[in-house]
Enzyme design. Structure first.
Site, PDB file in Angstrom:
ATOM      1  NE  ARG A  44      21.121  50.070 -17.011  1.00  0.00           N
ATOM      2  CZ  ARG A  44      20.938  49.573 -18.213  1.00  0.00           C
ATOM      3  NH1 ARG A  44      21.994  49.194 -18.944  1.00  0.00           N
ATOM      4  NH2 ARG A  44      19.766  49.429 -18.739  1.00  0.00           N
ATOM      5  N   GLY A  45      20.198  46.863 -15.534  1.00  0.00           N
ATOM      6  CA  GLY A  45      19.629  46.000 -16.571  1.00  0.00           C
ATOM      7  C   GLY A  45      19.361  44.642 -15.927  1.00  0.00           C
ATOM      8  CB  ALA A  46      16.307  42.557 -15.747  1.00  0.00           C
ATOM      9  NE  ARG A  85      17.601  49.071  -9.625  1.00  0.00           N
ATOM     10  CZ  ARG A  85      17.626  49.494 -10.900  1.00  0.00           C
ATOM     11  NH1 ARG A  85      18.599  49.116 -11.704  1.00  0.00           N
ATOM     12  NH2 ARG A  85      16.678  50.283 -11.362  1.00  0.00           N
ATOM     13  CD  GLN A 192      18.586  54.208 -17.339  1.00  0.00           C
ATOM     14  OE1 GLN A 192      18.032  55.238 -17.685  1.00  0.00           O
ATOM     15  NE2 GLN A 192      18.294  53.587 -16.221  1.00  0.00           N
ATOM     16  CG  ASP A 233      13.658  45.819 -15.468  1.00  0.00           C
ATOM     17  OD1 ASP A 233      13.568  46.546 -16.474  1.00  0.00           O
ATOM     18  OD2 ASP A 233      14.690  45.721 -14.779  1.00  0.00           O
ATOM     19  CG  ASN A 243      11.413  47.757 -20.059  1.00  0.00           C
ATOM     20  OD1 ASN A 243      12.422  47.209 -19.586  1.00  0.00           O
ATOM     21  ND2 ASN A 243      11.492  48.564 -21.101  1.00  0.00           N
ATOM     22  CE  LYS A 244      14.782  52.369 -16.246  1.00  0.00           C
ATOM     23  NZ  LYS A 244      14.844  52.536 -14.759  1.00  0.00           N
TER      24      LYS A 244
HETATM   25  O1  MRU Z   1      16.908  50.842 -14.137  1.00  0.00           O
HETATM   26  P1  MRU Z   1      17.616  49.997 -15.149  1.00  0.00           P
HETATM   27  O2  MRU Z   1      18.573  50.748 -16.004  1.00  0.00           O
HETATM   28  O3  MRU Z   1      18.220  48.765 -14.512  1.00  0.00           O
HETATM   29  O4  MRU Z   1      16.439  49.507 -16.098  1.00  0.00           O
HETATM   30  C1  MRU Z   1      16.747  48.671 -17.175  1.00  0.00           C
HETATM   31  C2  MRU Z   1      15.582  48.375 -18.034  1.00  0.00           C
HETATM   32  O5  MRU Z   1      14.476  48.800 -17.786  1.00  0.00           O
HETATM   33  C3  MRU Z   1      15.825  47.436 -19.176  1.00  0.00           C
HETATM   34  O6  MRU Z   1      14.974  47.746 -20.243  1.00  0.00           O
HETATM   35  C4  MRU Z   1      15.544  46.004 -18.725  1.00  0.00           C
HETATM   36  O7  MRU Z   1      16.235  45.711 -17.557  1.00  0.00           O
HETATM   37  C5  MRU Z   1      15.887  45.032 -19.770  1.00  0.00           C
HETATM   38  S1  MRU Z   1      17.622  44.868 -19.947  1.00  0.00           S
HETATM   39  C6  MRU Z   1      17.954  43.651 -21.057  1.00  0.00           C
END
Ligand code: MRU
Length: 343
Positions: A44-46, A85, A192, A233, A243-244
């Protein structure tokens, strides 16, 4: 620390669902393994999703064999990964880059064609680490020595090819000898911040104070936050940032308390085809993620829940966007067009 590695013909992923309790590497040898790992958030994470998708594209093409040199055959591979996603733009950016290389190389012998795709996926992973280090350098002007920084979710090495975006800026600050205090929001529903950011920074000896998401305003009101630093994201052409979930609330609180609010992201997160945040698709996840915590049901039988995984922070709340090509300040549209679109 890199959460993805290419090893003996397979993509290996540090399973982030199991952290911090257990460090287990998942071995993905098929397209479907990678697609499921993205959907279930083992990765996970973009930026990390984008890298995994690039290897997934290669693995799907490898299974197709000689047929992969035909664009129509590859379309189903890309479609499966694109359906995992919807919000992280790096996923779509990486798939477009892989398809572009596939088109350029479709005249090669199947073996050489596949080899080229595998090399491209590795190049995407390596370039992401370099981009994060550049973000870390460009971000230094906004992080004073002694800063108390609030972050949300995990925008660290785990969310990228390695090093991290928002946490990369903190790593670079530490490497430059600055003293830092980090407040990490736990980040409900999947925690997270509590599970991943606290683990990742803690194992490097960085001091992290975990807070629940609802405590952020309290600490800002007491003057205990000098800046907020988060990842992204997807960034729209006008600078609106997905973002999250919870990021928007932090930005509004930061504005109310005069705290600078920065977003750190590579240019591969910027989607110039979306004019503003209203055009960004927000992923809705299983309500059980909210109804339960750590696998234990916390809501009464019959309770319902909403679960948008992201929110959009309007660009007017941002003090700046730290990219791998430089630090942008408002107005963001011309800067993003110049850095990302070459305009
Ligand atoms: O749902 P996730 O854990 O994939 O969400 C991640 C985030 O929102 C991060 O802040 C974002 O992807 C940036 S990661 C460098």
């Amino acid at each position: 620390m890199r959460p993805l590695r290419w090893c003996d013909g397979a993509l290996e992923l540090l399973d982030q669902r199991r952290l911090p309790a257990t460090e287990v590497w998942l071995r993905c040898t098929e397209l479907e393994d990678v697609a499921r790992a993205i959907e279930t958030m083992a990765v996970r994470g973009a930026p990390a999703i984008g890298i995994a998708a690039a290897f997934g594209f290669y693995l799907g093409c490898r299974k197709l064999g000689a047929a992969a040199t035909a664009e129509a055959s590859r379309a189903a591979v890309a479609a499966r990964l694109a359906a995992t996603r919807p919000t992280a733009y790096n996923l779509f950016w990486a798939l477009a880059r892989m398809e572009a290389v596939a088109r350029q190389c479709s005249g090669l012998r199947p073996d050489a064609f596949l080899e080229r795709l595998c090399q491209e996926a590795q190049a995407i992973a390596d370039a992401d680490v370099a981009a994060n280090r550049a973000i870390g350098r460009h971000g230094q002007t906004v992080v004073p020595d002694g800063a108390r920084v609030l972050t949300h979710c995990n925008a660290g090495a785990l969310a990228t090819g390695g090093y991290g975006t928002a946490l990369g800026v903190l790593r670079a600050a530490r490497e430059a000898g600055k003293r830092l205090g980090v407040l990490a929001c736990e980040t409900r529903p999947l925690l997270q911040g509590a599970r991943l950011t606290a683990w990742e920074l803690g194992r490097e000896g960085m001091e992290v104070t975990l807070i629940t998401d609802g405590m952020a305003g309290h600490f800002m009101a007491r003057g205990e936050v000098d800046l907020v630093l988060v990842g992204a994201d997807r960034i729209a052409a006008n600078g609106d940032v997905a973002n999250k979930i919870g990021t928007y609330s932090l930005a509004v609180l930061a504005r109310a308390h005069g705290v600078p609010f920065y977003v750190a992201a590579p240019c591969s997160t910027v989607d110039l085809t979306v004019p503003d945040g209203a055009g960004i698709v927000i992923e809705e996840r299983d309500p059980d993620e909210v109804l339960c915590c750590g696998g234990v049901r916390i809501a009464p039988p019959g309770a319902t829940a909403a679960n948008p995984a992201f929110d959009v922070t309007p660009h007017r709340y941002l003090t700046g966007i730290i990219t791998d090509r430089g630090l942008l300040e408002p107005p963001f549209s011309p800067g993003l067009a110049r850095l990302v679109g070459g305009g």
